[in-house]
Design an enzyme around this catalytic site. Structure first.
Site, PDB file in Angstrom:
ATOM      1  N   LYS A 194     -14.236 -30.512  13.417  1.00 31.16           N
ATOM      2  CA  LYS A 194     -14.045 -29.251  12.672  1.00 31.16           C
ATOM      3  C   LYS A 194     -14.903 -28.141  13.259  1.00 31.16           C
ATOM      4  O   LYS A 194     -14.568 -26.956  13.131  1.00 31.16           O
ATOM      5  CB  LYS A 194     -14.334 -29.462  11.186  1.00 31.16           C
ATOM      6  N   THR A 251     -16.222 -24.652   7.012  1.00 30.37           N
ATOM      7  CA  THR A 251     -16.840 -24.273   8.285  1.00 30.37           C
ATOM      8  C   THR A 251     -16.088 -23.133   8.957  1.00 30.37           C
ATOM      9  O   THR A 251     -16.679 -22.365   9.714  1.00 30.37           O
ATOM     10  CB  THR A 251     -16.925 -25.491   9.217  1.00 30.37           C
TER      11      THR A 251
END
Length: 342
Positions: A194, A251
């Site tokens: 990610k 994120t």
């Protein structure tokens, strides 16, 4: 049962997790190699180098700068250090350990060259007689918010479910909820990959593109993370959970994210070297992009967004040119099974 737990890494995330453990009544020893940080923890009960001003640490957190003293009488160690120093830290740890340890890691990355996940590095570096269990703690969790005791939910993953449940019981409280998971491969890959997509989200925002572009980046990024994960043996459903889509969303969309901030500055025209110098902290996504790009090539897994970010970060291609290239690729179906090519 209350324990004495050693946290290796006195940065933002290590300190925030120390607070969770201390709030649960455990005696926490936090080890770091910056003397001024350790002194501040012990004298002022703060860590303003890494956490917001006004955050006061519980008094049952004690800082150590001597690992041999910090580990005495400890059976549980939490590693919260950058991926690039994991092997060095483990070498130090095994030189001072005398009893079998449960090692929890809350770091996110893949080692370039070997393509090994952090749990694999731990198993490889630690002698069998000094290693009881390895557990991964991962999920959508900014240190800044955990230190303010805002509601946060993560996963505890281990091949031995009893070990995952033990870590769940160590950390879980009214603001920090922990779920267990037996898919170590999926949990580690979701947490690592990610960061690559978050770099891309920051680049997109830095270029001035809007929500449409970022939504596309997140969803198609998740698709290619899942492809690689499945090729490596992960359960595809893991990527629909906290350590997949959950961590990806937080994120890619938060100003707390170092990877988003780094990508944002790259999108605005700064070089990677300039960005890393300006950040002053490790940006795991840069190193993980290098590793993931090479791993995907070796596994013959199609990861066009990762390839694009690699081209921007490591070959210096103009970001807008790379994005335009992504958009004019051959048309494909969306709801394909998670095979290597998509």
């Amino acid at each position: 049962m209350k324990e004495t737990i050693l946290v290796v890494g006195a940065g933002s995330w290590g300190t925030a997790l120390s607070m969770v453990l201390a709030d649960n009544g455990h005696q926490v020893r936090i080890y770091g190699n910056h003397a001024h940080v350790i002194e501040e923890i012990n004298v002022k009960h703060t860590n303003e180098t890494y956490l917001p001003k006004g955050v006061v640490l519980p008094e049952n957190i004690v800082g150590f700068s001597d690992l041999s003293k910090a580990i005495q009488g400890v059976n549980t160690v939490l590693l919260v250090v950058p991926t690039k120093v994991i092997r060095d830290v483990l070498a130090d740890l095994k030189s001072v350990a005398s009893e079998p340890l449960t090692i929890i890691h809350a770091s996110k990355g893949i080692e370039p060259g070997s393509f090994k996940r952090i749990s694999e590095l731990i198993t490889e570096e630690m002698p069998q007689e000094l290693l009881q269990d390895v557990v991964v703690l991962s999920g959508p969790s900014h240190a800044e918010e955990v230190s303010l005791r805002h509601p946060t939910t993560v996963s505890s993953a281990a091949n031995n479910i009893q070990a995952a449940e033990k870590v769940q019981s160590l950390f879980m409280n009214h603001y920090f909820r922990v779920y267990t998971n037996e898919d170590v491969v999926g949990v580690e890959l979701g947490g690592a990959l990610k960061n690559v997509i978050a770099l891309g989200a920051g680049i997109s925002d830095g270029l001035g593109y809007g929500d449409n572009a970022k939504a596309a980046l997140i969803t198609r990024g998740l698709a290619e993370i899942t492809r690689l994960g499945v090729a490596l043996g992960a359960n595809p459903l893991t990527f629909m959970g906290l350590t997949g889509v959950g961590d990806l969303i937080v994120t890619c969309t938060s100003v707390h994210s170092r990877n988003w901030r780094a990508g944002n500055q790259i999108g605005k025209g700064l070089s990677v070297d300039e960005v890393l110098e300006k950040m002053g902290m490790v940006v795991e996504g840069v190193r993980t992009t290098e590793a993931t790009y090479a791993l995907a090539k070796e596994m013959d897994v199609d990861m066009p967004i990762t390839n694009a970010i690699y081209d921007i970060v490591f070959t210096g291609k103009p970001a807008k040119e790379v994005v335009d290239g992504l958009m004019v690729r051959t048309g494909k179906g969306e709801t394909l099974p998670p095979t290597n090519r998509s």
